[in-house]
Design a protein around this motif. Structure first.
Motif, PDB file in Angstrom:
ATOM      1  N   VAL A   1      10.861   1.046   4.618  1.00 37.53           N
ATOM      2  CA  VAL A   1       9.503  -0.202   5.332  1.00 37.53           C
ATOM      3  C   VAL A   1       8.560   0.430   4.418  1.00 37.53           C
ATOM      4  O   VAL A   1       7.627   0.459   4.215  1.00 37.53           O
ATOM      5  CB  VAL A   1       9.154   1.148   6.577  1.00 37.53           C
ATOM      6  N   LEU A   2       8.299  -1.328   4.058  1.00 37.29           N
ATOM      7  CA  LEU A   2       6.930  -1.522   3.266  1.00 37.29           C
ATOM      8  C   LEU A   2       5.483  -1.588   3.986  1.00 37.29           C
ATOM      9  O   LEU A   2       5.345  -2.739   4.738  1.00 37.29           O
ATOM     10  CB  LEU A   2       6.998  -2.582   2.336  1.00 37.29           C
ATOM     11  N   ASN A   3       4.371  -1.234   3.452  1.00 35.24           N
ATOM     12  CA  ASN A   3       3.192  -1.668   4.360  1.00 35.24           C
ATOM     13  C   ASN A   3       2.430  -1.755   3.860  1.00 35.24           C
ATOM     14  O   ASN A   3       2.123  -1.645   2.982  1.00 35.24           O
ATOM     15  CB  ASN A   3       2.563   0.341   5.002  1.00 35.24           C
ATOM     16  N   GLY A   4       1.525  -2.913   4.704  1.00 33.48           N
ATOM     17  CA  GLY A   4       0.991  -3.563   3.748  1.00 33.48           C
ATOM     18  C   GLY A   4       0.319  -4.583   4.146  1.00 33.48           C
ATOM     19  O   GLY A   4      -0.391  -4.704   5.133  1.00 33.48           O
ATOM     20  N   TYR A   5      -0.333  -5.960   2.928  1.00 32.26           N
ATOM     21  CA  TYR A   5      -0.824  -6.771   4.068  1.00 32.26           C
ATOM     22  C   TYR A   5      -0.850  -7.727   3.135  1.00 32.26           C
ATOM     23  O   TYR A   5      -0.455  -8.278   2.080  1.00 32.26           O
ATOM     24  CB  TYR A   5      -2.727  -6.605   4.475  1.00 32.26           C
ATOM     25  N   PRO A   6      -1.062  -9.153   3.867  1.00 19.87           N
ATOM     26  CA  PRO A   6      -0.851 -10.344   2.647  1.00 19.87           C
ATOM     27  C   PRO A   6      -2.019 -10.541   2.625  1.00 19.87           C
ATOM     28  O   PRO A   6      -3.245 -10.500   2.475  1.00 19.87           O
ATOM     29  CB  PRO A   6      -0.147 -11.392   4.577  1.00 19.87           C
ATOM     30  N   GLN A   7      -2.201 -11.086   1.571  1.00 20.36           N
ATOM     31  CA  GLN A   7      -2.752 -12.033   0.204  1.00 20.36           C
ATOM     32  C   GLN A   7      -4.037 -12.948   1.177  1.00 20.36           C
ATOM     33  O   GLN A   7      -4.423 -13.297   1.221  1.00 20.36           O
ATOM     34  CB  GLN A   7      -2.385 -12.074  -0.691  1.00 20.36           C
ATOM     35  N   GLN A   8      -3.017 -14.151   1.837  1.00 21.06           N
ATOM     36  CA  GLN A   8      -2.810 -14.881   2.242  1.00 21.06           C
ATOM     37  C   GLN A   8      -2.833 -15.056   4.179  1.00 21.06           C
ATOM     38  O   GLN A   8      -2.692 -13.905   4.668  1.00 21.06           O
ATOM     39  CB  GLN A   8      -2.030 -16.506   2.513  1.00 21.06           C
ATOM     40  N   ASP A   9      -3.838 -15.342   4.645  1.00 20.45           N
ATOM     41  CA  ASP A   9      -3.328 -15.100   6.600  1.00 20.45           C
ATOM     42  C   ASP A   9      -4.008 -13.572   6.624  1.00 20.45           C
ATOM     43  O   ASP A   9      -3.206 -13.290   7.844  1.00 20.45           O
ATOM     44  CB  ASP A   9      -2.458 -15.808   6.691  1.00 20.45           C
TER      45      ASP A   9
ATOM     46  N   TYR B   1       6.840  -0.614  -7.236  1.00 21.77           N
ATOM     47  CA  TYR B   1       5.265  -1.678  -6.519  1.00 21.77           C
ATOM     48  C   TYR B   1       4.428  -1.193  -5.806  1.00 21.77           C
ATOM     49  O   TYR B   1       3.408  -2.151  -5.031  1.00 21.77           O
ATOM     50  CB  TYR B   1       6.798  -2.829  -6.389  1.00 21.77           C
ATOM     51  N   ILE B   2       3.957  -0.355  -5.599  1.00 18.86           N
ATOM     52  CA  ILE B   2       3.467   0.200  -5.293  1.00 18.86           C
ATOM     53  C   ILE B   2       2.422  -0.082  -5.965  1.00 18.86           C
ATOM     54  O   ILE B   2       1.646   0.017  -6.724  1.00 18.86           O
ATOM     55  CB  ILE B   2       3.223   1.730  -4.712  1.00 18.86           C
ATOM     56  N   ASP B   3       0.972  -0.711  -4.838  1.00 23.23           N
ATOM     57  CA  ASP B   3      -0.612  -0.369  -5.039  1.00 23.23           C
ATOM     58  C   ASP B   3      -0.168  -1.866  -6.522  1.00 23.23           C
ATOM     59  O   ASP B   3      -0.657  -1.871  -7.191  1.00 23.23           O
ATOM     60  CB  ASP B   3      -1.062   0.055  -6.034  1.00 23.23           C
ATOM     61  N   GLU B   4       0.695  -2.650  -6.098  1.00 26.33           N
ATOM     62  CA  GLU B   4       1.337  -3.650  -6.682  1.00 26.33           C
ATOM     63  C   GLU B   4       0.657  -4.727  -5.561  1.00 26.33           C
ATOM     64  O   GLU B   4       1.032  -5.178  -4.713  1.00 26.33           O
ATOM     65  CB  GLU B   4       2.498  -4.256  -7.866  1.00 26.33           C
TER      66      GLU B   4
ATOM     67  N   TYR C   1      -1.366  -5.040  11.946  1.00 24.51           N
ATOM     68  CA  TYR C   1      -1.095  -3.911  10.707  1.00 24.51           C
ATOM     69  C   TYR C   1      -0.073  -4.713   9.711  1.00 24.51           C
ATOM     70  O   TYR C   1       0.975  -5.437  11.231  1.00 24.51           O
ATOM     71  CB  TYR C   1       0.368  -2.731  11.599  1.00 24.51           C
ATOM     72  N   TYR C   2       0.699  -4.623   9.149  1.00 27.70           N
ATOM     73  CA  TYR C   2       1.955  -5.085   8.620  1.00 27.70           C
ATOM     74  C   TYR C   2       2.791  -4.398   8.104  1.00 27.70           C
ATOM     75  O   TYR C   2       2.695  -3.542   7.493  1.00 27.70           O
ATOM     76  CB  TYR C   2       1.149  -6.829   7.540  1.00 27.70           C
ATOM     77  N   GLU C   3       4.373  -4.822   8.091  1.00 23.84           N
ATOM     78  CA  GLU C   3       5.155  -4.301   7.837  1.00 23.84           C
ATOM     79  C   GLU C   3       7.082  -5.150   7.578  1.00 23.84           C
ATOM     80  O   GLU C   3       6.964  -6.003   7.483  1.00 23.84           O
ATOM     81  CB  GLU C   3       5.755  -3.076   8.678  1.00 23.84           C
ATOM     82  N   ILE C   4       7.689  -5.026   6.374  1.00 19.46           N
ATOM     83  CA  ILE C   4       8.798  -5.017   6.061  1.00 19.46           C
ATOM     84  C   ILE C   4       9.247  -4.411   5.849  1.00 19.46           C
ATOM     85  O   ILE C   4       9.538  -3.362   5.425  1.00 19.46           O
ATOM     86  CB  ILE C   4       8.291  -5.773   4.481  1.00 19.46           C
TER      87      ILE C   4
ATOM     88  N   GLU D   1       0.268  -1.142  -0.224  1.00 18.05           N
ATOM     89  CA  GLU D   1      -0.057   0.040  -0.609  1.00 18.05           C
ATOM     90  C   GLU D   1       0.884   1.352   0.036  1.00 18.05           C
ATOM     91  O   GLU D   1       0.888   1.927  -0.513  1.00 18.05           O
ATOM     92  CB  GLU D   1      -1.046   0.152   0.972  1.00 18.05           C
ATOM     93  N   SER D   2       2.046   1.455   1.112  1.00 19.65           N
ATOM     94  CA  SER D   2       2.623   2.354   0.842  1.00 19.65           C
ATOM     95  C   SER D   2       3.986   2.127   1.006  1.00 19.65           C
ATOM     96  O   SER D   2       4.070   0.903   1.785  1.00 19.65           O
ATOM     97  CB  SER D   2       2.005   3.364   1.714  1.00 19.65           C
ATOM     98  N   ILE D   3       5.088   3.399   0.905  1.00 20.13           N
ATOM     99  CA  ILE D   3       6.637   2.991   1.305  1.00 20.13           C
ATOM    100  C   ILE D   3       7.242   3.807   2.337  1.00 20.13           C
ATOM    101  O   ILE D   3       6.693   5.493   2.262  1.00 20.13           O
ATOM    102  CB  ILE D   3       7.287   2.760   0.233  1.00 20.13           C
TER     103      ILE D   3
END
Length: 102
Positions: A23-31, A54-57, A37-40, A12-14
């Motif tokens: 820091v990559l912010n978004g969510y997993p497609q599975q689980d 890669y945002i919105d991908e 909140y989810y961060e990488i 969703e955002s960086i």
């Protein structure tokens, strides 16, 4: 990477800490769990400005060794692309519990 290992993360955002740490912010497609909140976190040995495209991908990160990884983008393995392997200093996936306002 095998098709069964292709677990996507919707980006969703960086947040750019510096040109080599994101820091990559978004969510997993599975689980996915809406209570988290989810961060990488990725810190590389070189500039990672390509990651902004890669945002919105959907992405999938394949850690190939203790200091190398590949970022694939695309919702499905059969349609995915990557920009090659690169070295990293720090990589972590974080699932952070949301706090509620009572």
């Amino acid at each position: 990477m095998k098709n069964a290992d292709y677990k996507t993360f919707y980006l969703e955002s960086i947040t750019e800490i510096n040109e080599k740490y994101y820091v990559l912010n978004g969510y997993p497609q599975q689980d996915y769990d809406e209570n988290y909140y989810y961060e990488i976190h990725i810190e590389s040995t070189r500039a990672l400005s390509i990651i902004k495209t890669y945002i919105d991908e959907y992405i999938c990160i394949d850690v190939t060794s203790e200091n190398s990884l590949t970022i694939y983008y695309g919702e499905f393995y059969s349609e995915s692309f990557d920009d090659g392997e690169f070295s990293y200093i720090n990589y972590s996936y974080q699932k952070i519990k949301k706090t509620s306002k009572d």
